[in-house]
Design an enzyme around this catalytic site. Sequence first.
Site, short mmCIF file in Angstrom:
data_model
loop_
_atom_site.label_atom_id
_atom_site.label_comp_id
_atom_site.label_asym_id
_atom_site.label_seq_id
_atom_site.Cartn_x
_atom_site.Cartn_y
_atom_site.Cartn_z
N GLU A 167 -151.98 57.11 -53.85
CA GLU A 167 -152.05 56.38 -53.61
C GLU A 167 -151.14 56.12 -52.46
OE1 GLU A 167 -150.53 55.46 -57.57
OE2 GLU A 167 -152.14 55.59 -58.96
N ASN A 209 -156.20 60.45 -52.92
CA ASN A 209 -156.51 59.27 -53.91
C ASN A 209 -155.82 57.59 -53.88
OD1 ASN A 209 -157.54 59.99 -56.78
ND2 ASN A 209 -155.49 60.25 -57.39
N GLU A 273 -160.16 59.22 -61.75
CA GLU A 273 -159.61 58.29 -62.64
C GLU A 273 -160.71 57.33 -63.51
OE1 GLU A 273 -155.37 57.25 -61.38
OE2 GLU A 273 -154.99 59.04 -60.60
N ASP A 275 -161.83 54.60 -66.01
CA ASP A 275 -162.01 54.48 -67.53
C ASP A 275 -162.50 52.69 -67.21
OD1 ASP A 275 -159.47 53.16 -66.00
OD2 ASP A 275 -158.22 54.89 -67.02
O1 9MR Z 1 -152.11 57.91 -67.01
C1 9MR Z 1 -150.48 58.69 -66.58
C2 9MR Z 1 -149.51 57.66 -67.89
O2 9MR Z 1 -149.18 58.78 -69.44
C3 9MR Z 1 -148.47 57.82 -67.54
O3 9MR Z 1 -147.00 57.42 -68.01
C4 9MR Z 1 -148.37 56.65 -65.33
C5 9MR Z 1 -146.96 57.51 -64.85
O4 9MR Z 1 -147.22 56.07 -63.76
O5 9MR Z 1 -149.81 58.14 -64.67
C6 9MR Z 1 -150.67 57.91 -64.87
O6 9MR Z 1 -151.34 58.27 -64.19
C7 9MR Z 1 -152.04 57.78 -63.22
C8 9MR Z 1 -152.55 58.90 -62.06
O7 9MR Z 1 -151.29 59.64 -62.14
C9 9MR Z 1 -152.45 57.74 -60.58
N1 9MR Z 1 -153.47 57.35 -61.01
C10 9MR Z 1 -152.76 55.77 -61.88
C11 9MR Z 1 -153.34 56.56 -63.19
C12 9MR Z 1 -152.55 55.43 -64.04
O8 9MR Z 1 -151.09 55.04 -63.85
#
Ligand code: 9MR
Length: 365
Positions: A167, A209, A273, A275
């Site tokens: 990001e 990513n 990722e 969904d």
């Molecule tokens: O799914 C992840 C969630 O459990 C965490 O709380 C969160 C913290 O920022 O991160 C989520 O995963 C993220 C991923 O690492 C990067 N892209 C966005 C995802 C969803 O927020």
Amino acid sequence: MWRRAGLSAVAVGVVVLVVAAALALVPWSPEEEGDHADGDLRELADSHGLDLGVAAAVDPLVEDRTYQQVVSGNYTSMTAENTMKWSLVQPERGEFDFEGPDALVDFADEHGMSMRGHTLMWHNQLPEWLEEGDWEEEELREVVQEHAEALLGRYQGRMESWDVINEPFEDDGPELRENLWLEVFGEDYIADALWTANAVDPEAKLYINEFNVEGGGDKSDALYELASDLVERDVPLHGIGFQSHFVHGQVPEDLVEQMERFTDLGLEVTISELDVRIPDPAGEEEIQAQGEEYRRVVEACLEVARCPGVTVWGVADHHSWVPEWFPGTTDALPFDEDYVPKPARSGMVDALSRHREARRRGAAR
Ligand code: 9MR
């Protein structure tokens, strides 16, 4: 002859009826039946050489038998949803914790699954000591080097790919995100981190990513500029992750073209990722339509020559980050909170089956 055939047909019929009656008495369980009710997703993915991945969390992967079976029974690849992030790997400076990451990587090995590493340079889930430190460039460089050696070095040779940069752009904008890395190192933190990762794990494919780039626009253009520049400079960048956190009804129509823009640069593009969130409460119609959306996304990946796979962001709806981060939305994943497969899973099976049929027809011509 006629008589014998007639008798054995009756006998087979009786056996079928008895077995069917016995099965009807046994309650459905994903553990016993496997999740192959309408197609063996793993086998289908394997037959295409497609990495069909899932983001996994440590606790249920260690403790919950059904969770384990859904993961190993349906997917060929795994991403660590949280446990490889900075705050969990190095909560205090110089103190590393690899219990969670080890559990995931060992599980993947035991079940013949590949791994995507996630993640090295991100603005979120940084430990306090790092986020609040007052950093000189040189010292922070040492910190990154140490972390990369510890984490990527530990799993060197066992990771298919790493999301080295996560990001890097602002949520909605084309500007580089103002994170710690940009602040201390400047724009070239991206190239530098890719070089560092490449030195530690030369075999892993290294990724940027990103989200909100799947349907084009300013942010996607900025990512394209960045990727082109890195490729031109021979920086070890191998792929782009399209995160693909979609809203039901808004899966981009031109996903294939958007992916191909990047693969034309010589890069891979993976759906990293996936969904698809639905407004709460989700009705039967939306859940069915979501199945089509999952199908379309897998089809898009199959259509793009350099798309190695599709990863779904969570195992079942009760693990998903969606309801907490987007209140009022729900049901984003291919399994419900009882681990019952949803039309989203059938959609993926469908994409893989149809594609296989198409390939067979192609081969027959
Ligand atoms: O799914 C992840 C969630 O459990 C965490 O709380 C969160 C913290 O920022 O991160 C989520 O995963 C993220 C991923 O690492 C990067 N892209 C966005 C995802 C969803 O927020």
